[in-house]
Enzyme design. Structure first.
Site, PDB file in Angstrom:
ATOM      1  N   VAL A   9       1.293  -1.011  -0.177  1.00  0.00           N
ATOM      2  CA  VAL A   9      -0.317  -0.231  -0.247  1.00  0.00           C
ATOM      3  C   VAL A   9       1.204   1.688  -0.244  1.00  0.00           C
ATOM      4  CG1 VAL A   9      -2.209  -0.575   1.346  1.00  0.00           C
ATOM      5  CG2 VAL A   9      -0.311   0.016   2.210  1.00  0.00           C
ATOM      6  N   SER A  10       0.527   2.282  -0.121  1.00  0.00           N
ATOM      7  CA  SER A  10       1.135   3.657  -0.624  1.00  0.00           C
ATOM      8  C   SER A  10       1.914   4.082   0.490  1.00  0.00           C
ATOM      9  CB  SER A  10       0.808   4.166  -1.765  1.00  0.00           C
ATOM     10  OG  SER A  10       0.945   3.670  -2.709  1.00  0.00           O
ATOM     11  N   THR A  11       0.661   4.529   1.781  1.00  0.00           N
ATOM     12  CA  THR A  11       0.398   4.898   3.324  1.00  0.00           C
ATOM     13  C   THR A  11       0.707   4.303   4.506  1.00  0.00           C
ATOM     14  OG1 THR A  11      -1.616   5.593   2.978  1.00  0.00           O
ATOM     15  CG2 THR A  11      -0.092   6.777   1.968  1.00  0.00           C
ATOM     16  N   GLN A  14      -2.661   3.198   5.226  1.00  0.00           N
ATOM     17  CA  GLN A  14      -3.367   2.179   4.603  1.00  0.00           C
ATOM     18  C   GLN A  14      -3.185   0.785   5.536  1.00  0.00           C
ATOM     19  OE1 GLN A  14      -2.415   3.405   0.697  1.00  0.00           O
ATOM     20  NE2 GLN A  14      -3.841   3.822   0.490  1.00  0.00           N
TER      21      GLN A  14
END
Length: 188
Positions: A9-11, A14
């Site tokens: 996931v990007s962050t 998340q």
């Protein structure tokens, strides 16, 4: 043939649990997960570990190709590395299987769309910033360096630009930007 899963996931806020559950359901014995942007391969230690560990006959399983990379070049580079090692790539939510011609073709098409989506997002962000600047709302990133502190350290404490840079953990060239021109010329 061993199945290895990769979730991303990007962050940090998340959640990886849905991807991890899907990878376990697909039969992955080992799952590596990380919370890093997919725009670049830099700093993605878990992916690097997997790519080094995979052996001929293994399969790397992801949920969707945008979990692996967001640029077509990165996707192609990763698949090239996998293919060179004799490793296939499969996605649980998309008909991607690099062991088949149709799976490879679909993979390439999805890669183009993943990069297109990233470029669209970047364009929308730039448009939003431009509109905010026009309204006078956008101020940009807050400065990390306090010019007054740089001057204070130089004048009151008598520190050299090199010593100021070390103390504030900044580049020496940044120190020179905040010192009066006459002082900067003497210090050079």
């Amino acid at each position: 043939m061993t199945l290895y899963g990769y979730a991303r996931v990007s962050t940090t806020d998340q959640d990886l649990s849905l991807q991890e559950a899907a990878l376990r359901a697909a039969g992955c014995q080992v799952i590596r997960a990380e919370k890093k942007t997919g725009a670049s391969r830099e700093g993605r230690a878990e992916l690097d570990i997997l790519l080094q560990f995979l052996r001929p006959g293994d399969t790397l399983v992801i949920t969707r190709i945008d979990r692996l990379a967001r640029s077509l070049k990165d996707l192609q580079d990763i698949v090239y590395e996998l293919t060179a090692k004799g490793v296939t790539l499969k996605a649980t939510e998309q008909p991607v299987d690099t062991a088949t011609a149709a799976g490879k073709a679909f993979f390439d098409m999805l890669g183009v769309f993943a990069e297109f989506e990233t470029n669209l997002r970047r364009e929308r962000q730039m448009e939003g910033i431009a509109a905010a600047k026009e309204r006078g709302v956008y101020k940009g990133r807050r400065p990390k360096i306090d010019p007054a502190e740089v001057r204070r350290l130089h004048v009151q404490e008598g520190l050299s630009p090199t010593a100021i840079a070390k103390r504030l953990n900044i580049a020496r060239s940044s120190v020179y930007r905040f010192l009066p021109t006459a002082v900067s010329a003497v210090c050079n």
